[in-house]
Design a protein around this motif. Structure first.
Motif, PDB file in Angstrom:
ATOM      1  N   TYR A   1     -71.792  75.719 -80.760  1.00  0.00           N
ATOM      2  CA  TYR A   1     -72.255  74.697 -79.815  1.00  0.00           C
ATOM      3  C   TYR A   1     -71.330  74.654 -78.609  1.00  0.00           C
ATOM      4  CZ  TYR A   1     -74.922  73.420 -83.907  1.00  0.00           C
ATOM      5  OH  TYR A   1     -75.752  73.464 -84.986  1.00  0.00           O
ATOM      6  N   TRP A   2     -71.981  74.593 -77.436  1.00  0.00           N
ATOM      7  CA  TRP A   2     -71.228  74.692 -76.182  1.00  0.00           C
ATOM      8  C   TRP A   2     -71.737  73.683 -75.164  1.00  0.00           C
ATOM      9  CZ3 TRP A   2     -67.120  77.932 -75.463  1.00  0.00           C
ATOM     10  CH2 TRP A   2     -66.913  78.891 -76.463  1.00  0.00           C
ATOM     11  N   GLY A   3     -70.808  73.193 -74.342  1.00  0.00           N
ATOM     12  CA  GLY A   3     -71.187  72.419 -73.177  1.00  0.00           C
ATOM     13  C   GLY A   3     -71.371  73.342 -71.989  1.00  0.00           C
ATOM     14  N   ARG A   4     -71.883  72.783 -70.903  1.00  0.00           N
ATOM     15  CA  ARG A   4     -72.166  73.598 -69.718  1.00  0.00           C
ATOM     16  C   ARG A   4     -70.922  73.869 -68.892  1.00  0.00           C
ATOM     17  NH1 ARG A   4     -78.019  71.595 -67.289  1.00  0.00           N
ATOM     18  NH2 ARG A   4     -79.231  72.082 -69.144  1.00  0.00           N
ATOM     19  N   GLY A   5     -69.899  73.095 -69.072  1.00  0.00           N
ATOM     20  CA  GLY A   5     -68.646  73.362 -68.380  1.00  0.00           C
ATOM     21  C   GLY A   5     -68.371  72.438 -67.207  1.00  0.00           C
ATOM     22  N   THR A   6     -67.109  72.390 -66.838  1.00  0.00           N
ATOM     23  CA  THR A   6     -66.667  71.628 -65.675  1.00  0.00           C
ATOM     24  C   THR A   6     -65.650  72.479 -64.916  1.00  0.00           C
ATOM     25  OG1 THR A   6     -65.750  69.496 -64.939  1.00  0.00           O
ATOM     26  CG2 THR A   6     -64.836  70.409 -66.965  1.00  0.00           C
ATOM     27  N   GLN A   7     -65.798  72.501 -63.601  1.00  0.00           N
ATOM     28  CA  GLN A   7     -64.959  73.372 -62.771  1.00  0.00           C
ATOM     29  C   GLN A   7     -63.592  72.746 -62.530  1.00  0.00           C
ATOM     30  OE1 GLN A   7     -65.662  76.549 -61.220  1.00  0.00           O
ATOM     31  NE2 GLN A   7     -63.449  76.435 -60.792  1.00  0.00           N
ATOM     32  N   VAL A   8     -62.566  73.541 -62.733  1.00  0.00           N
ATOM     33  CA  VAL A   8     -61.194  73.157 -62.386  1.00  0.00           C
ATOM     34  C   VAL A   8     -60.683  74.156 -61.367  1.00  0.00           C
ATOM     35  CG1 VAL A   8     -58.826  72.943 -63.224  1.00  0.00           C
ATOM     36  CG2 VAL A   8     -60.726  72.062 -64.605  1.00  0.00           C
ATOM     37  N   THR A   9     -60.237  73.648 -60.225  1.00  0.00           N
ATOM     38  CA  THR A   9     -59.697  74.508 -59.170  1.00  0.00           C
ATOM     39  C   THR A   9     -58.308  74.020 -58.812  1.00  0.00           C
ATOM     40  OG1 THR A   9     -61.911  74.907 -58.293  1.00  0.00           O
ATOM     41  CG2 THR A   9     -60.036  75.431 -56.867  1.00  0.00           C
ATOM     42  N   VAL A  10     -57.331  74.919 -58.935  1.00  0.00           N
ATOM     43  CA  VAL A  10     -55.937  74.589 -58.636  1.00  0.00           C
ATOM     44  C   VAL A  10     -55.513  75.401 -57.424  1.00  0.00           C
ATOM     45  CG1 VAL A  10     -53.589  74.439 -59.537  1.00  0.00           C
ATOM     46  CG2 VAL A  10     -55.550  74.231 -61.099  1.00  0.00           C
ATOM     47  N   PHE A  11     -55.067  74.721 -56.369  1.00  0.00           N
ATOM     48  CA  PHE A  11     -54.658  75.415 -55.144  1.00  0.00           C
ATOM     49  C   PHE A  11     -53.154  75.272 -54.956  1.00  0.00           C
ATOM     50  CE2 PHE A  11     -53.964  71.771 -52.372  1.00  0.00           C
ATOM     51  CZ  PHE A  11     -54.698  70.770 -53.003  1.00  0.00           C
ATOM     52  N   SER A  12     -52.584  76.279 -54.312  1.00  0.00           N
ATOM     53  CA  SER A  12     -51.122  76.274 -54.101  1.00  0.00           C
ATOM     54  C   SER A  12     -50.775  75.767 -52.717  1.00  0.00           C
ATOM     55  CB  SER A  12     -50.570  77.679 -54.296  1.00  0.00           C
ATOM     56  OG  SER A  12     -51.219  78.580 -53.433  1.00  0.00           O
TER      57      SER A  12
ATOM     58  N   GLY B   1     -64.503  65.530 -65.785  1.00  0.00           N
ATOM     59  CA  GLY B   1     -63.101  65.407 -65.432  1.00  0.00           C
ATOM     60  C   GLY B   1     -62.527  66.542 -64.609  1.00  0.00           C
ATOM     61  N   GLY B   2     -63.328  67.578 -64.380  1.00  0.00           N
ATOM     62  CA  GLY B   2     -62.840  68.679 -63.555  1.00  0.00           C
ATOM     63  C   GLY B   2     -62.695  68.249 -62.108  1.00  0.00           C
ATOM     64  N   GLY B   3     -62.094  69.142 -61.316  1.00  0.00           N
ATOM     65  CA  GLY B   3     -61.929  68.822 -59.909  1.00  0.00           C
ATOM     66  C   GLY B   3     -60.969  69.763 -59.228  1.00  0.00           C
TER      67      GLY B   3
ATOM     68  N   GLN C   1     -53.793  70.125 -56.642  1.00  0.00           N
ATOM     69  CA  GLN C   1     -52.718  70.977 -56.154  1.00  0.00           C
ATOM     70  C   GLN C   1     -51.879  71.483 -57.322  1.00  0.00           C
ATOM     71  OE1 GLN C   1     -50.181  69.040 -53.282  1.00  0.00           O
ATOM     72  NE2 GLN C   1     -49.597  70.982 -52.349  1.00  0.00           N
ATOM     73  N   ALA C   2     -51.319  72.661 -57.167  1.00  0.00           N
ATOM     74  CA  ALA C   2     -50.449  73.212 -58.199  1.00  0.00           C
ATOM     75  C   ALA C   2     -49.343  72.215 -58.549  1.00  0.00           C
ATOM     76  CB  ALA C   2     -49.850  74.529 -57.728  1.00  0.00           C
ATOM     77  N   GLY C   3     -49.083  72.083 -59.844  1.00  0.00           N
ATOM     78  CA  GLY C   3     -48.119  71.115 -60.328  1.00  0.00           C
ATOM     79  C   GLY C   3     -48.734  69.792 -60.727  1.00  0.00           C
ATOM     80  N   GLY C   4     -49.969  69.597 -60.362  1.00  0.00           N
ATOM     81  CA  GLY C   4     -50.661  68.345 -60.667  1.00  0.00           C
ATOM     82  C   GLY C   4     -51.259  68.349 -62.063  1.00  0.00           C
ATOM     83  N   SER C   5     -52.019  67.287 -62.340  1.00  0.00           N
ATOM     84  CA  SER C   5     -52.603  67.084 -63.664  1.00  0.00           C
ATOM     85  C   SER C   5     -54.084  66.720 -63.560  1.00  0.00           C
ATOM     86  CB  SER C   5     -51.871  65.949 -64.396  1.00  0.00           C
ATOM     87  OG  SER C   5     -50.508  66.243 -64.585  1.00  0.00           O
ATOM     88  N   LEU C   6     -54.796  67.046 -64.618  1.00  0.00           N
ATOM     89  CA  LEU C   6     -56.185  66.622 -64.790  1.00  0.00           C
ATOM     90  C   LEU C   6     -56.392  66.349 -66.274  1.00  0.00           C
ATOM     91  CD1 LEU C   6     -58.326  69.120 -62.657  1.00  0.00           C
ATOM     92  CD2 LEU C   6     -58.065  66.672 -62.235  1.00  0.00           C
ATOM     93  N   ARG C   7     -57.339  65.469 -66.566  1.00  0.00           N
ATOM     94  CA  ARG C   7     -57.740  65.261 -67.956  1.00  0.00           C
ATOM     95  C   ARG C   7     -59.238  65.495 -68.067  1.00  0.00           C
ATOM     96  NH1 ARG C   7     -57.587  60.067 -72.077  1.00  0.00           N
ATOM     97  NH2 ARG C   7     -59.334  59.391 -70.787  1.00  0.00           N
ATOM     98  N   LEU C   8     -59.585  66.482 -68.876  1.00  0.00           N
ATOM     99  CA  LEU C   8     -60.985  66.784 -69.151  1.00  0.00           C
ATOM    100  C   LEU C   8     -61.448  66.007 -70.377  1.00  0.00           C
ATOM    101  CD1 LEU C   8     -61.021  70.660 -68.670  1.00  0.00           C
ATOM    102  CD2 LEU C   8     -61.206  68.863 -66.949  1.00  0.00           C
ATOM    103  N   SER C   9     -62.720  65.618 -70.355  1.00  0.00           N
ATOM    104  CA  SER C   9     -63.322  64.938 -71.495  1.00  0.00           C
ATOM    105  C   SER C   9     -64.550  65.703 -71.941  1.00  0.00           C
ATOM    106  CB  SER C   9     -63.728  63.513 -71.115  1.00  0.00           C
ATOM    107  OG  SER C   9     -62.621  62.742 -70.713  1.00  0.00           O
ATOM    108  N   CYS C  10     -64.825  65.639 -73.232  1.00  0.00           N
ATOM    109  CA  CYS C  10     -66.016  66.243 -73.801  1.00  0.00           C
ATOM    110  C   CYS C  10     -66.654  65.216 -74.721  1.00  0.00           C
ATOM    111  CB  CYS C  10     -65.674  67.509 -74.565  1.00  0.00           C
ATOM    112  SG  CYS C  10     -67.057  68.209 -75.496  1.00  0.00           S
ATOM    113  N   ALA C  11     -67.809  64.697 -74.313  1.00  0.00           N
ATOM    114  CA  ALA C  11     -68.531  63.710 -75.118  1.00  0.00           C
ATOM    115  C   ALA C  11     -69.518  64.443 -76.014  1.00  0.00           C
ATOM    116  CB  ALA C  11     -69.252  62.732 -74.211  1.00  0.00           C
TER     117      ALA C  11
END
Length: 126
Positions: free
Chosen positions: A115-126, A8-10, A13-23
């Motif tokens: 226990y850990w997942g490998r991660g997902t990148q979230v990048t927020v730009f202005s 769910g990462g990605g 733009q600043a002010g926007g939304s994302l939803r991350l999931s962890c299975a």
């Protein structure tokens, strides 16, 4: 073997939304704490949000209170992190974490999760 897989990462733009999931898979997750942490290069992993599945107790970092919401779908063994009003300083790799046999308030230290997942990148730009 416990596995946590984030998605769910990605780029947003600043002010926007994302939803991350962890299975989650590999064990019964009924009495565990599950959390989200984030990390940027050169800095320690930072707590974001967590909850205990048995009682539904949630806790958030001050920096995300009112903007992020953690939730879980027990039937799907999936944990979500809804992120609204994103800021450039939210840019990081977001990791899902789990720890078993936890009741009450969930831990907020990364050292308390095994226990850990490998991660997902979230990048927020202005």
């Amino acid at each position: 073997q416990v596995q946590l897989v984030e998605s769910g990462g990605g780029l947003v733009q600043a002010g926007g939304s994302l939803r991350l999931s962890c299975a989650a898979s590999g064990r019964t997750f009924s009495s565990c704490a599950m959390g989200w942490f984030r990390q940027v290069p050169g800095r320690e992993r930072e707590f974001v949000a967590a909850f205990t599945r048995s009682g539904g107790t949630t806790t958030y970092a001050d920096s995300v209170k009112g903007r992020f919401t953690i939730s879980g779908d027990n039937a799907k063994n999936t944990v979500y992190l809804q992120m609204n009003s994103l800021k450039p300083e939210d840019t990081a790799v977001y990791h899902c974490a789990a720890e078993f046999a936890v009741w009450g308030r969930p831990p907020t230290s990364s050292a308390q999760y095994h226990y850990w997942g490998r991660g997902t990148q979230v990048t927020v730009f202005s």
